[in-house]
Write an enzyme that holds these catalytic residues in place. Structure first.
Site, PDB file in Angstrom:
ATOM      1  N   ASP A 252       0.858  -1.172   0.000  1.00 47.87           N
ATOM      2  CA  ASP A 252       0.000   0.000   0.000  1.00 47.87           C
ATOM      3  C   ASP A 252       0.904   1.235   0.000  1.00 47.87           C
ATOM      4  O   ASP A 252       1.814   1.351   0.828  1.00 47.87           O
ATOM      5  CB  ASP A 252      -0.904   0.012   1.238  1.00 47.87           C
ATOM      6  CG  ASP A 252      -1.904   1.154   1.210  1.00 47.87           C
ATOM      7  OD1 ASP A 252      -3.006   0.951   0.688  1.00 47.87           O
ATOM      8  OD2 ASP A 252      -1.558   2.244   1.704  1.00 47.87           O
ATOM      9  N   ASN A 260      -3.206  12.910  -3.566  1.00 48.99           N
ATOM     10  CA  ASN A 260      -4.359  13.280  -4.390  1.00 48.99           C
ATOM     11  C   ASN A 260      -4.964  14.606  -3.943  1.00 48.99           C
ATOM     12  O   ASN A 260      -5.317  15.464  -4.750  1.00 48.99           O
ATOM     13  CB  ASN A 260      -5.422  12.187  -4.337  1.00 48.99           C
ATOM     14  CG  ASN A 260      -5.189  11.100  -5.368  1.00 48.99           C
ATOM     15  OD1 ASN A 260      -4.571  11.326  -6.395  1.00 48.99           O
ATOM     16  ND2 ASN A 260      -5.694   9.909  -5.088  1.00 48.99           N
ATOM     17  N   HIS A 265      -5.606  14.546  -8.823  1.00 52.17           N
ATOM     18  CA  HIS A 265      -5.657  13.142  -9.238  1.00 52.17           C
ATOM     19  C   HIS A 265      -4.695  12.845 -10.387  1.00 52.17           C
ATOM     20  O   HIS A 265      -4.247  11.705 -10.537  1.00 52.17           O
ATOM     21  CB  HIS A 265      -7.092  12.772  -9.636  1.00 52.17           C
ATOM     22  CG  HIS A 265      -8.025  12.699  -8.467  1.00 52.17           C
ATOM     23  ND1 HIS A 265      -8.067  11.628  -7.599  1.00 52.17           N
ATOM     24  CD2 HIS A 265      -8.945  13.598  -7.997  1.00 52.17           C
ATOM     25  CE1 HIS A 265      -8.980  11.836  -6.672  1.00 52.17           C
ATOM     26  NE2 HIS A 265      -9.529  13.032  -6.875  1.00 52.17           N
ATOM     27  N   ASP A 269      -2.236   9.711 -10.444  1.00 51.35           N
ATOM     28  CA  ASP A 269      -2.075   8.732 -11.525  1.00 51.35           C
ATOM     29  C   ASP A 269      -0.611   8.579 -11.907  1.00 51.35           C
ATOM     30  O   ASP A 269      -0.134   7.473 -12.178  1.00 51.35           O
ATOM     31  CB  ASP A 269      -2.896   9.162 -12.743  1.00 51.35           C
ATOM     32  CG  ASP A 269      -4.391   9.034 -12.515  1.00 51.35           C
ATOM     33  OD1 ASP A 269      -4.783   8.378 -11.527  1.00 51.35           O
ATOM     34  OD2 ASP A 269      -5.159   9.585 -13.331  1.00 51.35           O
ATOM     35  N   ARG A 284      11.916  -9.875 -10.282  1.00 53.05           N
ATOM     36  CA  ARG A 284      12.361 -10.952 -11.163  1.00 53.05           C
ATOM     37  C   ARG A 284      11.327 -11.193 -12.258  1.00 53.05           C
ATOM     38  O   ARG A 284      10.165 -10.830 -12.127  1.00 53.05           O
ATOM     39  CB  ARG A 284      12.543 -12.256 -10.370  1.00 53.05           C
ATOM     40  CG  ARG A 284      13.530 -12.188  -9.225  1.00 53.05           C
ATOM     41  CD  ARG A 284      13.491 -13.495  -8.429  1.00 53.05           C
ATOM     42  NE  ARG A 284      12.159 -13.765  -7.907  1.00 53.05           N
ATOM     43  CZ  ARG A 284      11.816 -14.893  -7.279  1.00 53.05           C
ATOM     44  NH1 ARG A 284      12.707 -15.856  -7.135  1.00 53.05           N
ATOM     45  NH2 ARG A 284      10.600 -15.047  -6.830  1.00 53.05           N
ATOM     46  N   GLU A 295      -4.620   2.276  -4.433  1.00 53.24           N
ATOM     47  CA  GLU A 295      -3.156   2.382  -4.326  1.00 53.24           C
ATOM     48  C   GLU A 295      -2.526   1.096  -3.796  1.00 53.24           C
ATOM     49  O   GLU A 295      -1.368   1.096  -3.361  1.00 53.24           O
ATOM     50  CB  GLU A 295      -2.776   3.561  -3.424  1.00 53.24           C
ATOM     51  CG  GLU A 295      -3.118   3.389  -1.947  1.00 53.24           C
ATOM     52  CD  GLU A 295      -4.535   3.822  -1.595  1.00 53.24           C
ATOM     53  OE1 GLU A 295      -4.796   4.075  -0.411  1.00 53.24           O
ATOM     54  OE2 GLU A 295      -5.377   3.914  -2.513  1.00 53.24           O
TER      55      GLU A 295
END
Length: 392
Positions: A252, A260, A265, A269, A284, A295
């Site tokens: 998270d 935001n 916003h 993004d 990997r 998120e």
């Protein structure tokens, strides 16, 4: 070594004659059919046509040489693969021209076979319906008509015996008209075939795009939640069958709501896409990361224990984010993340595994964020598989 069975023998013989590639086999089937006709005429001419005086020995030998050249040229070239990338890989147009050449000569010198020659030319044009391009179909028809008219002019000018100029002119012109119609039909058929091929390719491309959209998050380009759920179930079955180990890391982004609220916003993004790009760069190839929602991101790490490779991977990702600017307007802004890592326990469901990773993530946030917490091993047997909050 045991004797080869009849089906095996047929299969090996078929592979030797036609190859194993589907397109090559289709071309070679047509070449072998043509070769059967060439071989039949090569045998029929000296055994029947020449002895009965239907043609002179010299003309018969010319016909035999014509058939022999076709036998040793077209099929061997196509079978060798040399024509694979040519505009006409099956050598359809050269075979049509070669066959029509002998038919036109035969029409001029053998009155007995004239009707058969014209019928065979029409059949040859039909032979090209399934493989000629529109351009090749038109030029093949033009070539046939030109050969017939040239032969007609030659026969009239040289006064060939048993050749009635008026009657033969009517027959040849009628045949040219028929060949023109067949050529036009072949051209139209080829164009429809090309359109169908283009439609199939467009449909395949569209289906591929739809598949990508169904599997990927439109903003970050990462796999979406539904696809990773499928991958997790498959990895669980692989681990159960082979005794492998795997773990998941639920991530998270810290204080993402503040980003935001303060920067909008669009900036949010950009943060998500930059994080996704950095994660793909340091993980990997065998690891799979997906946008889990908002998120949150989930990483599946096969053949991994939380205490070693998972911790190393998340450490590399943290180090990369410290060096990554997320905004030109705010060059000093850096993004951190909290993570909960859980190793799959035998017979544990994916729901239960992610629940443990989520609990560890909550603990990482509780301890101050910007850290990874390993989920403790289950203290009781896993519950029966249920539809939890992470699987819909």
């Amino acid at each position: 070594m045991s004797a080869m069975s009849l089906p095996q023998l047929r299969r090996r013989l078929g592979d030797a004659l036609l190859g194993t590639e589907r397109r090559l086999r289709n071309r070679l089937v047509m070449c072998l059919l043509a070769n059967a006709l060439y071989l039949g005429w090569f045998i029929f001419i000296p055994l029947f046509i020449i002895p009965r005086g239907l043609v002179s020995r010299e003309v018969g030998q010319f016909f035999m040489a014509h058939q022999f050249i076709a036998l040793v040229t077209f099929y061997p070239l196509v079978r060798s693969g040399l024509t694979r990338h040519w505009a006409d890989p099956g050598l359809v147009v050269p075979q049509i021209v070669w066959a029509c050449l002998v038919l036109v000569v035969g029409y001029a010198v053998s009155p007995v076979g004239r009707a058969v020659s014209l019928q065979t030319m029409a059949l040859i044009m039909v032979f090209g319906f399934l493989s000629l391009t529109p351009r090749a179909a038109m030029w093949s028809g033009i070539g046939m008509v030109a050969m017939l008219l040239t032969m007609l002019a030659w026969c009239i000018l040289t006064g060939q015996p048993h050749f009635d100029p008026r009657l033969q002119t009517l027959i040849i012109l009628t045949t040219c008209f028929t060949l023109g119609l067949l050529s036009w039909q072949s051209h139209g058929f080829a164009r429809r075939r090309q359109r169908m091929s283009a439609d199939r390719k467009a449909l395949a491309a569209t289906l591929k795009e739809v598949e990508v959209l169904m599997q990927h998050d439109p903003l970050t380009g990462l796999y979406n939640r539904q696809h990773l759920q499928t991958r997790l179930e498959a990895e669980r079955e692989r681990a159960r069958a082979g005794g492998h180990r795997f773990c998941v890391a639920l991530i998270d982004l810290d204080h993402f709501k503040l980003i935001n609220d303060r920067h909008g916003h669009a900036m949010g993004d950009d943060v998500l896409t930059t994080f996704a790009r950095q994660a793909q760069a340091v993980l990997r190839e065998t690891d799979t990361i997906a946008r889990w929602g908002g998120e949150e991101f989930l990483i599946m790490l096969p053949d991994t224990e939380p205490v070693d490779k998972a911790g190393i991977a998340l450490g590399r990702l943290r180090a990369s984010l410290r060096q990554t600017p997320f905004s030109e307007e705010e060059p000093q802004m850096r993004v951190t993340f909290s993570a909960g890592v859980a190793e799959w326990a035998q017979d544990e469901s994916i729901d239960q595994l992610i629940d443990r990773a989520d609990a560890a993530l909550y603990e990482a946030k509780h301890q101050g964020r910007d850290r990874s917490i390993q989920a403790p091993w289950p203290t009781r047997p896993p519950l029966p598989l249920e539809r939890g909050p992470y699987l819909s």
